[in-house]
Motif scaffolding. Structure first.
Motif, PDB file in Angstrom:
ATOM      1  N   ALA A 157       0.829  -1.208   0.000  1.00 30.13           N
ATOM      2  CA  ALA A 157       0.000   0.000   0.000  1.00 30.13           C
ATOM      3  C   ALA A 157       0.861   1.255   0.000  1.00 30.13           C
ATOM      4  O   ALA A 157       0.578   2.216  -0.730  1.00 30.13           O
ATOM      5  N   ALA A 158       1.916   1.257   0.798  1.00 30.42           N
ATOM      6  CA  ALA A 158       2.765   2.447   0.881  1.00 30.42           C
ATOM      7  C   ALA A 158       3.511   2.691  -0.431  1.00 30.42           C
ATOM      8  O   ALA A 158       3.568   3.831  -0.911  1.00 30.42           O
ATOM      9  N   LEU A 159       4.080   1.653  -1.011  1.00 28.48           N
ATOM     10  CA  LEU A 159       4.850   1.845  -2.237  1.00 28.48           C
ATOM     11  C   LEU A 159       3.965   2.194  -3.433  1.00 28.48           C
ATOM     12  O   LEU A 159       4.321   3.057  -4.240  1.00 28.48           O
ATOM     13  N   SER A 160       2.820   1.557  -3.547  1.00 33.68           N
ATOM     14  CA  SER A 160       1.947   1.911  -4.672  1.00 33.68           C
ATOM     15  C   SER A 160       1.348   3.293  -4.484  1.00 33.68           C
ATOM     16  O   SER A 160       1.190   4.044  -5.458  1.00 33.68           O
ATOM     17  N   GLY A 161       1.047   3.672  -3.250  1.00 29.27           N
ATOM     18  CA  GLY A 161       0.569   5.026  -2.995  1.00 29.27           C
ATOM     19  C   GLY A 161       1.632   6.064  -3.277  1.00 29.27           C
ATOM     20  O   GLY A 161       1.347   7.131  -3.835  1.00 29.27           O
ATOM     21  N   LEU A 162       2.864   5.756  -2.925  1.00 24.02           N
ATOM     22  CA  LEU A 162       3.962   6.676  -3.188  1.00 24.02           C
ATOM     23  C   LEU A 162       4.210   6.821  -4.687  1.00 24.02           C
ATOM     24  O   LEU A 162       4.413   7.936  -5.178  1.00 24.02           O
ATOM     25  N   CYS A 163       4.184   5.725  -5.411  1.00 22.59           N
ATOM     26  CA  CYS A 163       4.375   5.795  -6.864  1.00 22.59           C
ATOM     27  C   CYS A 163       3.240   6.575  -7.528  1.00 22.59           C
ATOM     28  O   CYS A 163       3.472   7.364  -8.444  1.00 22.59           O
ATOM     29  N   THR A 164       2.019   6.348  -7.068  1.00 24.34           N
ATOM     30  CA  THR A 164       0.883   7.093  -7.607  1.00 24.34           C
ATOM     31  C   THR A 164       1.042   8.579  -7.332  1.00 24.34           C
ATOM     32  O   THR A 164       0.796   9.418  -8.206  1.00 24.34           O
ATOM     33  N   LEU A 165       1.464   8.903  -6.135  1.00 17.63           N
ATOM     34  CA  LEU A 165       1.676  10.305  -5.780  1.00 17.63           C
ATOM     35  C   LEU A 165       2.791  10.926  -6.616  1.00 17.63           C
ATOM     36  O   LEU A 165       2.666  12.066  -7.066  1.00 17.63           O
ATOM     37  N   LEU A 166       3.853  10.190  -6.846  1.00 19.27           N
ATOM     38  CA  LEU A 166       4.953  10.716  -7.653  1.00 19.27           C
ATOM     39  C   LEU A 166       4.542  10.939  -9.107  1.00 19.27           C
ATOM     40  O   LEU A 166       4.909  11.944  -9.721  1.00 19.27           O
ATOM     41  N   ILE A 167       3.780  10.025  -9.668  1.00 17.11           N
ATOM     42  CA  ILE A 167       3.364  10.180 -11.066  1.00 17.11           C
ATOM     43  C   ILE A 167       2.373  11.333 -11.194  1.00 17.11           C
ATOM     44  O   ILE A 167       2.494  12.166 -12.093  1.00 17.11           O
ATOM     45  N   ALA A 168       1.385  11.373 -10.284  1.00 18.63           N
ATOM     46  CA  ALA A 168       0.399  12.457 -10.353  1.00 18.63           C
ATOM     47  C   ALA A 168       1.059  13.796 -10.023  1.00 18.63           C
ATOM     48  O   ALA A 168       0.788  14.804 -10.672  1.00 18.63           O
ATOM     49  N   GLY A 169       1.933  13.811  -9.029  1.00 15.86           N
ATOM     50  CA  GLY A 169       2.621  15.047  -8.673  1.00 15.86           C
ATOM     51  C   GLY A 169       3.616  15.475  -9.722  1.00 15.86           C
ATOM     52  O   GLY A 169       3.812  16.668  -9.958  1.00 15.86           O
ATOM     53  N   GLY A 170       4.241  14.521 -10.377  1.00 14.92           N
ATOM     54  CA  GLY A 170       5.199  14.843 -11.439  1.00 14.92           C
ATOM     55  C   GLY A 170       4.533  15.510 -12.619  1.00 14.92           C
ATOM     56  O   GLY A 170       5.096  16.406 -13.245  1.00 14.92           O
ATOM     57  N   THR A 174       4.751  21.074 -20.366  1.00 10.83           N
ATOM     58  CA  THR A 174       4.034  20.323 -21.396  1.00 10.83           C
ATOM     59  C   THR A 174       2.605  19.999 -20.999  1.00 10.83           C
ATOM     60  O   THR A 174       1.815  19.625 -21.844  1.00 10.83           O
ATOM     61  N   ALA A 175       2.274  20.107 -19.729  1.00  9.87           N
ATOM     62  CA  ALA A 175       0.961  19.664 -19.283  1.00  9.87           C
ATOM     63  C   ALA A 175       0.100  20.842 -18.845  1.00  9.87           C
ATOM     64  O   ALA A 175       0.586  21.779 -18.230  1.00  9.87           O
ATOM     65  N   ASP A 176      -1.158  20.776 -19.172  1.00  7.16           N
ATOM     66  CA  ASP A 176      -2.104  21.738 -18.642  1.00  7.16           C
ATOM     67  C   ASP A 176      -3.121  20.978 -17.792  1.00  7.16           C
ATOM     68  O   ASP A 176      -3.015  19.773 -17.611  1.00  7.16           O
ATOM     69  N   ALA A 177      -4.100  21.663 -17.262  1.00  7.43           N
ATOM     70  CA  ALA A 177      -5.053  21.041 -16.338  1.00  7.43           C
ATOM     71  C   ALA A 177      -5.880  19.962 -17.024  1.00  7.43           C
ATOM     72  O   ALA A 177      -6.159  18.920 -16.429  1.00  7.43           O
ATOM     73  N   ARG A 178      -6.248  20.173 -18.276  1.00  8.02           N
ATOM     74  CA  ARG A 178      -7.041  19.162 -18.980  1.00  8.02           C
ATOM     75  C   ARG A 178      -6.256  17.869 -19.153  1.00  8.02           C
ATOM     76  O   ARG A 178      -6.791  16.774 -19.026  1.00  8.02           O
ATOM     77  N   GLU A 179      -4.975  18.013 -19.446  1.00  4.87           N
ATOM     78  CA  GLU A 179      -4.133  16.830 -19.623  1.00  4.87           C
ATOM     79  C   GLU A 179      -3.948  16.090 -18.301  1.00  4.87           C
ATOM     80  O   GLU A 179      -3.951  14.864 -18.258  1.00  4.87           O
ATOM     81  N   PHE A 180      -3.814  16.850 -17.214  1.00  6.48           N
ATOM     82  CA  PHE A 180      -3.665  16.224 -15.895  1.00  6.48           C
ATOM     83  C   PHE A 180      -4.922  15.446 -15.527  1.00  6.48           C
ATOM     84  O   PHE A 180      -4.844  14.306 -15.065  1.00  6.48           O
ATOM     85  N   PHE A 181      -6.088  16.047 -15.711  1.00  8.17           N
ATOM     86  CA  PHE A 181      -7.329  15.367 -15.343  1.00  8.17           C
ATOM     87  C   PHE A 181      -7.657  14.210 -16.277  1.00  8.17           C
ATOM     88  O   PHE A 181      -8.373  13.290 -15.884  1.00  8.17           O
ATOM     89  N   SER A 182      -7.136  14.214 -17.480  1.00  9.31           N
ATOM     90  CA  SER A 182      -7.323  13.054 -18.351  1.00  9.31           C
ATOM     91  C   SER A 182      -6.368  11.923 -17.962  1.00  9.31           C
ATOM     92  O   SER A 182      -6.660  10.759 -18.205  1.00  9.31           O
ATOM     93  N   LEU A 183      -5.259  12.259 -17.361  1.00 11.01           N
ATOM     94  CA  LEU A 183      -4.287  11.263 -16.911  1.00 11.01           C
ATOM     95  C   LEU A 183      -4.668  10.678 -15.554  1.00 11.01           C
ATOM     96  O   LEU A 183      -4.341   9.529 -15.252  1.00 11.01           O
ATOM     97  N   ILE A 207      -4.376   2.281 -12.155  1.00 15.25           N
ATOM     98  CA  ILE A 207      -3.165   1.462 -12.104  1.00 15.25           C
ATOM     99  C   ILE A 207      -2.559   1.455 -10.703  1.00 15.25           C
ATOM    100  O   ILE A 207      -2.110   0.429 -10.218  1.00 15.25           O
ATOM    101  N   GLY A 208      -2.549   2.584 -10.025  1.00 12.95           N
ATOM    102  CA  GLY A 208      -1.978   2.642  -8.683  1.00 12.95           C
ATOM    103  C   GLY A 208      -2.968   2.328  -7.590  1.00 12.95           C
ATOM    104  O   GLY A 208      -2.599   1.921  -6.497  1.00 12.95           O
ATOM    105  N   GLY A 209      -4.261   2.504  -7.870  1.00 11.85           N
ATOM    106  CA  GLY A 209      -5.272   2.297  -6.839  1.00 11.85           C
ATOM    107  C   GLY A 209      -5.560   0.844  -6.545  1.00 11.85           C
ATOM    108  O   GLY A 209      -5.842   0.478  -5.406  1.00 11.85           O
ATOM    109  N   VAL A 210      -5.493   0.001  -7.555  1.00 14.83           N
ATOM    110  CA  VAL A 210      -5.779  -1.422  -7.356  1.00 14.83           C
ATOM    111  C   VAL A 210      -4.747  -2.075  -6.424  1.00 14.83           C
ATOM    112  O   VAL A 210      -5.128  -2.735  -5.452  1.00 14.83           O
ATOM    113  N   PRO A 211      -3.437  -1.899  -6.651  1.00 11.55           N
ATOM    114  CA  PRO A 211      -2.483  -2.463  -5.693  1.00 11.55           C
ATOM    115  C   PRO A 211      -2.600  -1.831  -4.307  1.00 11.55           C
ATOM    116  O   PRO A 211      -2.405  -2.504  -3.293  1.00 11.55           O
ATOM    117  N   PHE A 212      -2.961  -0.544  -4.254  1.00  4.20           N
ATOM    118  CA  PHE A 212      -3.151   0.107  -2.960  1.00  4.20           C
ATOM    119  C   PHE A 212      -4.295  -0.548  -2.193  1.00  4.20           C
ATOM    120  O   PHE A 212      -4.168  -0.830  -1.002  1.00  4.20           O
TER     121      PHE A 212
END
Length: 89
Positions: A17-30, A37-46, A53-58
């Motif tokens: 849970a900790a590692l998948s949550g951390l990876c999810t946070l890093l990808i979303a935060g990154g 290159t990214a705007d808000a629409r691109e972030f919310f589509s991602l 992908i990160g929520g299921v292992p969490f």
């Protein structure tokens, strides 16, 4: 034996849970930090893909954590029960 498997499940679940949550946070935060290159629409589509992908292992890790905690508590309750005394009539 229950407490051993409970502790193993608790530890593995916590790590998953900790590692998948951390990876999810890093990808979303990154994607938030990289504003060139990214705007808000691109972030919310991602975001749904990242959460899927990160929520299921969490959730699996969280389930393992709670199952391990339940096993440890049931082993503690079984150990607290006093054994029945042998009564010879």
């Amino acid at each position: 034996m229950r407490s051993f498997f409970g502790a193993a499940l608790l530890g593995c679940g916590l790590l998953i849970a900790a590692l998948s949550g951390l990876c999810t946070l890093l990808i979303a935060g990154g994607s938030l930090i990289d504003r060139s290159t990214a705007d808000a629409r691109e972030f919310f589509s991602l975001l749904p893909a990242v959460l899927l992908i990160g929520g299921v292992p969490f959730l699996i890790g969280l389930g393992m954590f709670f199952l391990g905690r339940s096993l440890i508590r049931s082993a503690d309750k079984a150990a607290v029960k006093e054994p029945e005394a042998d009564v010879f009539d």
